[in-house]
Design an enzyme around this catalytic site. Structure first.
Site, short mmCIF file in Angstrom:
data_model
loop_
_atom_site.label_atom_id
_atom_site.label_comp_id
_atom_site.label_asym_id
_atom_site.label_seq_id
_atom_site.Cartn_x
_atom_site.Cartn_y
_atom_site.Cartn_z
N SER A 146 0.84 -1.20 0.00
CA SER A 146 0.00 0.00 0.00
C SER A 146 0.88 1.26 0.00
CB SER A 146 -0.97 -0.06 1.19
OG SER A 146 -2.01 0.86 1.02
N ASP A 222 -9.85 -5.71 -3.79
CA ASP A 222 -9.29 -4.71 -2.88
C ASP A 222 -10.30 -3.57 -2.71
OD1 ASP A 222 -7.73 -2.46 -1.85
OD2 ASP A 222 -5.95 -3.61 -2.41
N HIS A 254 -7.36 -6.03 0.52
CA HIS A 254 -6.18 -5.21 0.85
C HIS A 254 -5.47 -5.69 2.12
CE1 HIS A 254 -3.98 -1.56 -0.15
NE2 HIS A 254 -4.00 -1.16 1.10
#
Lengths: 277, 277
Positions: A146, A222, A254
């Site tokens: 991320s 996600d 995610h």
């Protein structure tokens, strides 16, 4: 440097250490996994940069990376994601300030005095690790998740020759065009968007690419796809003919359940680029 | 039953579910990992019972078990360690009350109304899982860590034929002779120590043993060795000629870095006992 904890893990040692950071002007904590091979010779090192809200600890306990590092003979370093402390600036939102350093050197108030995560990860922490542990500084690779995937890709492309390979899990891929990026780059670097370009993986890929192999994994379920903008990076990678892989993984979100699932692939990818196995 | 979360993990689904428990008289939360094989046929199930202070979540995120379960085709169930809630009795200490159910049916005030973890894990939750998920109730195995290792061993020996195999990570091995045991068994079951014997793995091993294979791992740098009393269980296993292994692992402590290191061995051990490749 203080030793916070050391736990045996897969024959190696998962340590947590704290030291004063000159870059950040505050104490910083990091995790370091040394595989069994480090008992006898310096080992290559894989950086793992974490995402928003994370500390050094999240990946260290949830990414299931140590087993793969032990097999390959690679050290893992888990830096924190920002400076921290009562006298360090912060914001009420989770995505700015402490826990959200975005791997840049802030130039703007109130962030500039402490938020120098670029210098910390690119310069200060590597020197410290080289001096204190059985690490081979000439064999490094980098990954992240991320915001940390953003950090990994931008460090790798801005520091040619430093890293043999780069990978990312669900990276913030195009921050200059996303609410995960414009807000933070504006706050930390100011309104002049020309200063932002060095911190956008898609723009860097278009501009220069990376001199080694690239691996990107992204879950197609996600919950943050609109903020991550993987399509921009995938397009840039293909347009540049960048050696590497962009993988869209069916059904994954995610979370660290996604990261841990593909961690073995990533460590093996870096081990191969580092000439191991 | 409410679905709290479902995340894809190693091709399967790591779910978290909440339901009203008749045994405990309160809502209970558990984790369940279903491997990819459960999409097409009922799969065997490995119970993982957690230790003091844990919820359903600790092992689910830190034990790195899903990868091995996915490979073997085994479901993993992660129950909570006690009833919980504002109207559930508790204690100021971490080792009694909420988070410390010890896998018994309490008979004493103030615990008796809710602290019925034995019935919950032995009867209620298996029924619920059988009804709601692609589980084969005829193929079960059980493991656990610390207080959960105590639970796994005592359930396995008290329920002959239920579990094909039992293993434990650093179990509380002889609670009737330890401060991790005497306090809790006294509080939950009362002063008559004859009621405690069914909840002491060493006494059960001396009395009857287990009808399948047993695997116990213990770190020799565990900070709680004096409370766990592994030597009592090791002696009882050997004296009974119990088929199985007791392994003292050099350099490991009581943490999940220890558990995750040997989780692959444990899942493979249970897979073998369950007749999986």
């Amino acid at each position: 440097m203080d030793t916070i904890s050391e736990n045996r893990s897969f024959g190696g040692i998962q340590g947590v250490y704290r030291h004063h950071s000159d870059s950040c002007g505050c104490p910083m904590t990091f995790g370091l996994y040394l595989p069994p091979q480090a008992a006898t010779a310096p080992v290559p090192m894989l950086w793992y940069l974490s995402g928003l809200t994370c500390t050094h600890e999240n990946a260290m306990v949830k990414a299931a990376a140590q087993q793969h590092a032990a097999r390959a003979g690679i050290a893992l370093v888990f830096p924190d994601t920002s400076p921290r402390g009562e006298d360090v600036a912060d914001d009420k939102d989770y995505d700015l300030g402490q826990g959200a350093g975005f791997y840049v050197n802030a130039t703007q108030a109130p962030w500039a005095p402490h938020f120098r995560m670029w210098d910390y990860v690119a310069e200060e922490l590597p020197r410290l690790l080289d001096n204190a542990f059985m690490i081979d500084p000439d064999r490094q690779a980098i990954t992240g998740h991320s915001m940390g995937g953003h950090g990994a890709l931008t460090l790798a492309m801005n520091l040619p020759g430093r890293f043999a390979s780069v990978s990312a899990f669900a990276p913030i891929a195009h921050p200059t065009q996303s609410d995960w990026g414009r807000k933070q780059l504006g706050a930390y670097l100011g309104d002049d968007e020309s200063a932002w370009a060095a911190h956008d993986a898609t723009l860097l890929m278009r501009e220069s690419g990376f001199g080694g192999p690239v691996l990107v994994d992204q879950g197609n379920e996600d919950q943050f796809l609109d903020l991550l903008k993987p399509e921009a990076l995938a397009e840039a990678m293909a347009a540049r003919r960048q050696p590497g892989q962009f993988r869209m993984q069916k059904g994954y979100d995610h979370s660290y359940f996604f990261v841990s699932t593909f961690m073995g692939d990533h460590v093996a990818f870096h081990a191969d680029a580092l000439g191991l196995a």
